[in-house]
Enzyme design. Structure first.
Site, PDB file in Angstrom:
ATOM      1  N   GLU A 169     -27.307  49.831  -5.444  1.00 16.86           N
ATOM      2  CA  GLU A 169     -26.134  49.937  -4.561  1.00 16.86           C
ATOM      3  C   GLU A 169     -25.763  51.378  -4.228  1.00 16.86           C
ATOM      4  OE1 GLU A 169     -23.128  47.444  -6.353  1.00 16.86           O
ATOM      5  OE2 GLU A 169     -24.479  45.741  -6.470  1.00 16.86           O
ATOM      6  N   ASN A 210     -32.223  48.642  -4.979  1.00 16.85           N
ATOM      7  CA  ASN A 210     -31.666  47.287  -4.942  1.00 16.85           C
ATOM      8  C   ASN A 210     -30.252  47.339  -4.363  1.00 16.85           C
ATOM      9  OD1 ASN A 210     -31.950  44.464  -5.938  1.00 16.85           O
ATOM     10  ND2 ASN A 210     -30.258  44.998  -7.332  1.00 16.85           N
ATOM     11  N   HIS A 246     -26.375  38.118  -2.196  1.00 14.08           N
ATOM     12  CA  HIS A 246     -25.118  37.438  -2.543  1.00 14.08           C
ATOM     13  C   HIS A 246     -24.500  36.973  -1.225  1.00 14.08           C
ATOM     14  CE1 HIS A 246     -25.245  38.435  -6.747  1.00 14.08           C
ATOM     15  NE2 HIS A 246     -25.443  39.711  -6.473  1.00 14.08           N
ATOM     16  N   GLU A 275     -30.862  38.630  -6.538  1.00 14.82           N
ATOM     17  CA  GLU A 275     -29.608  38.122  -7.133  1.00 14.82           C
ATOM     18  C   GLU A 275     -29.026  36.985  -6.296  1.00 14.82           C
ATOM     19  OE1 GLU A 275     -26.843  41.328  -7.987  1.00 14.82           O
ATOM     20  OE2 GLU A 275     -28.430  42.677  -8.623  1.00 14.82           O
ATOM     21  N   ASP A 277     -27.283  34.076  -4.615  1.00 15.68           N
ATOM     22  CA  ASP A 277     -26.318  32.978  -4.739  1.00 15.68           C
ATOM     23  C   ASP A 277     -25.616  32.830  -3.391  1.00 15.68           C
ATOM     24  OD1 ASP A 277     -24.455  35.147  -4.976  1.00 15.68           O
ATOM     25  OD2 ASP A 277     -24.269  34.870  -7.135  1.00 15.68           O
TER      26      ASP A 277
END
Ligand code: G2I
Length: 359
Positions: A169, A210, A246, A275, A277
């Site tokens: 990030e 990432n 996400h 990651e 979701d």
């Protein structure tokens, strides 16, 4: 890196599933009524492996004590990522004093279950120890702190993790560098330094950048595209780009996801969905769950369509353990398994996408 071995039972199941796929058949449910979660012949990871990919799920240390959850993680998935256990506040709680307890617990669990491990993460603006954030450091001091942290952690997990999120990030939404403690003190060169130090500590591990909101094309993913292109040109070791994914139903599906994955692959790096979701505003209804299922399928198909998209990791696999309700009150229901570890429509959509013969 250890080679993953499968139990004969699972191998046989995977072979049966492969045979069924070749014949164009639907994989038949197994007659194991006592095990509602393993009601099909092949797991998501078995199906992903037929495309040369892995299918994984993150896990946070306390979740290992939830035996049904940990057991299902160990059977359905082929890869895991520690949700918190390898972050800076966990691994170097005091300056120069390292604690690998949490990360090791997950590595040992993964080894016992035959899962491979992504390391997450060597540097991030979040979950830094207070000794680091409250100190005042000269550039030389901070560079030496960062180098020591990366070197010690990467060496400790050498041969135990196959990839590292080296920098997490580091971009803002508008594509400018995030002004984290490292950027403010060291300037943007800290990113290349971090990658080089990680490479020196483990010549074989895959080194990733990432981030979230980079799954589609846009200012933020453009910034990573430019950065990775420049790192490559400068011969800085960079092996992969992690798209966290996400997603949230209310914000729409990422724009041109497959094309975006492809352009990073074309730069000569791997891509991983790290990651995944897909949350929604609660309470969920059947329409939303169907849309969520469609999106899970779309993400999977986008990854399978690009040869260098190496695998997919869910950020936890069940609504029982998810970071979302604490961070976004009133949102959730983001995973393919519900709180009772029952499949949601998203699970079938994942299977469907993984059994499509597009790859
Ligand atoms: O925020 C979701 C993810 C976004 N990408 C990077 C990931 O590393 C991040 O993971 C989450 C963890 O899943 C959470 O479990 O990172 C959060 C922190 O930003 C984690 O939450 C924290 C809680 O905020 C703390 O209160 C708690 O002490 O987990 C800590 C350890 O349980």
């Amino acid at each position: 890196m250890r080679t993953r071995t499968r139990s004969p039972r699972v191998t046989a199941a995977a072979l049966a599933a492969s045979a069924a796929l070749l014949l164009g058949l639907t994989v038949a449910p197994a007659a194991d009524a006592a095990s509602p979660h393993r009601d099909r012949a092949a797991t998501l990871d078995d199906l992903a492996r037929q495309h040369g990919r892995y299918f994984g799920s993150a896990v946070d240390n306390p979740e290992l004590a939830d035996t049904p959850y940990a057991d299902l993680l160990g059977t359905e998935f082929g890869q895991t990522t520690p949700g918190n256990g390898m972050k800076w506040d966990a691994t170097e709680p005091r300056r120069g004093v390292f604690d690998f307890t949490a990360g090791d617990e997950i590595v040992n669990y993964a080894k016992a279950k035959g899962l491979k491990v992504r390391g997450h993460t060597l540097l991030w603006h979040n979950q830094l120890p207070s000794w680091l954030t409250s100190g005042t450091w000269t550039a030389d001091e901070l560079r030496s702190i960062l180098k020591n942290h990366i070197t010690k952690v990467v060496k400790h997990y050498r041969g135990k993790v196959f990839a590292w999120d080296v920098a997490n990030e580091i971009m803002n939404e508008d594509g400018t560098y995030r002004e984290n403690i490292f950027y403010k003190t060291l300037g943007p060169g800290y990113i290349a330094d971090a990658l080089r130090w990680a490479r020196a500590a483990d010549p074989r591990v895959k080194l990733y950048l990432n981030d979230y909101n980079v799954e589609g094309t846009g200012a933020k993913s453009d910034a990573y595209y430019t950065l990775i292109k420049r790192l490559k040109a400068d011969r800085v070791p960079i092996d992969g780009f992690g798209m966290q994914a996400h997603l949230a139903l209310q914000y729409g599906f990422p724009y041109q996801m497959r094309q975006n994955i492809q352009r990073f692959a074309d730069l000569g790096v791997d891509v991983a969905i790290t990651e995944l979701d897909i949350r929604m505003i609660l309470p969920s209804d059947a329409t939303e769950l169907a849309q969520q299922a469609d999106w899970y399928g779309q993400v999977t198909s986008a990854c399978l369509a690009v040869r260098r998209c190496v695998g997919i990791t869910l950020w936890g696999y069940s609504d029982r353990h998810s970071w979302i309700p604490a961070t976004f009150p009133g949102e959730g229901a983001a995973l393919p398994w519900d709180e009772n570890l029952r499949h949601k429509p998203a699970y079938d959509a994942l299977r469907k996408a993984l059994t499509a013969t597009t790859s």
